[in-house]
Enzyme design. Sequence first.
Site, PDB file in Angstrom:
ATOM      1  N   SER B 137       0.810  -1.209   0.000  1.00 49.32           N
ATOM      2  CA  SER B 137       0.000   0.000   0.000  1.00 49.32           C
ATOM      3  C   SER B 137       0.847   1.264   0.000  1.00 49.32           C
ATOM      4  O   SER B 137       0.355   2.340  -0.305  1.00 49.32           O
ATOM      5  CB  SER B 137      -0.913   0.005   1.216  1.00 49.32           C
ATOM      6  N   LYS B 176       2.959   9.731   3.285  1.00 51.12           N
ATOM      7  CA  LYS B 176       2.964  10.657   2.152  1.00 51.12           C
ATOM      8  C   LYS B 176       3.807  11.879   2.475  1.00 51.12           C
ATOM      9  O   LYS B 176       4.025  12.219   3.630  1.00 51.12           O
ATOM     10  CB  LYS B 176       1.522  11.119   1.846  1.00 51.12           C
TER      11      LYS B 176
END
Lengths: 218, 218
Positions: B137, B176
């Site tokens: 992921s 992120k």
Amino acid sequence: MKALSERQQQILSFIEEFIEEHDYPPTVRDIQSGCGISSTSVVSYNLDRLKDSGALSRDSEVSRGLKLAGQKSGTAAPVGIDTVAVPLLGTIAAGSPFPMPENDTWSDLTGQELIDLPQAIVGLGDNLYALKVRGESMIDALISDGDLVIMEQASSVRNGQMAAVRIKSDNTTTLKHFYAEGPRTRLEPANSQMEAMTFNSSDVEVISRVIAVWRYMG
Amino acid sequence: MKALSERQQQILSFIEEFIEEHDYPPTVRDIQSGCGISSTSVVSYNLDRLKDSGALSRDSEVSRGLKLAGQKSGTAAPVGIDTVAVPLLGTIAAGSPFPMPENDTWSDLTGQELIDLPQAIVGLGDNLYALKVRGESMIDALISDGDLVIMEQASSVRNGQMAAVRIKSDNTTTLKHFYAEGPRTRLEPANSQMEAMTFNSSDVEVISRVIAVWRYMG
DNA sequence: ATAATTTCCGAACATTAGTGCGGATGCAAT
DNA sequence: ATTGCATCCGCACTAATGTTCGGAAATTAT
């Protein structure tokens, strides 16, 4: 056991500090000036006392032949984890000639920047070296600019391992997952969203095996 | 950089052994006899070479003023690099509740698996912990299955840093790059080929800052 | 082959550094 | 005070140690 005089304690801690700073013991005269003593014989005298009391051992007639008693014998690791020193040989960028230690200079890595890595996470692999990645050319192998790759010299790798391979016809060098399939060799990037490529096995030269990648963004 | 001659290597390792045995460096003449050299000047000569090459430093005109280059300063702790013990708290996978040490149990890490990392490459940051990545992921952040991410607790990060952030409305957690842009917060993956996404700042919660990534495929 | 460079030799030389010795100095016990 | 003992001073002496220099030998480059 006689208690240490003030002077003796002073000398003792001076020796300690001196070693800390220089990595070698002081001379009698170092101690003299360091402790504000007006005669070397005073130092000599107290050194003998300290030796008698067992606070330090001494190789007589030998300059700087002092050793603090409490000191660990030898340099054998008293604490600290086992580490492996890995030389940082240079940078790797797309297509650039791939840095790699030559056999005859392999043991001659003095002056190279060394990176200590815990043996626990590197393994005890020999012939390790590190390269700093420059540019985004390895992005498809999940390796980006500034990353440190730890490599192990190898002329062949098992299928599926990531390796530094050189495509002779292109004279390019990249990191890819390696799959030998008979006469053909398939190279696929770590990112499964990218396409694999296939070459004649004779056109592919394995240079090194990738052991680990370290990315630091502190 | 000039390669070290055989004699220079010989001298170098002799010095190393000598220090190991005596806790103080050898004299020129110690090296001479130890290496079977017929003149002190040869030792002097090669010592200069070694100094030039950076293999050792030297307090000139000082007896036994030698120090091996790789040596840690301070003989008190002869070897062993400084390390930081980082607890491996668990795994991270897409959307899963993000493991994170609670304040009151922070000091209670007994039984946790600890990972020793060299302070030199981790920094001395406090409140560090590690997570093992499960699944792909995080692929868009150049992090794949099996990677170890080293994190530091933080409630905010500077723009551009990579962080573990939670999207409250989705209840998903990913890694992120973080860019606060007033009322909106932009999150973009490390892979520039991927699209960035923007959220209401109030919907984004910073959990931890990513310090480093360690990928081992030995 | 010839020249240039590196390494080695030997032998002096100049400090640096450990030791010894006669004589203070200070302090406590007699 | 006098004695005994631990320290300290200066100084000289010897041994240990780093440096230098001309030249030989080995190695490498041209």
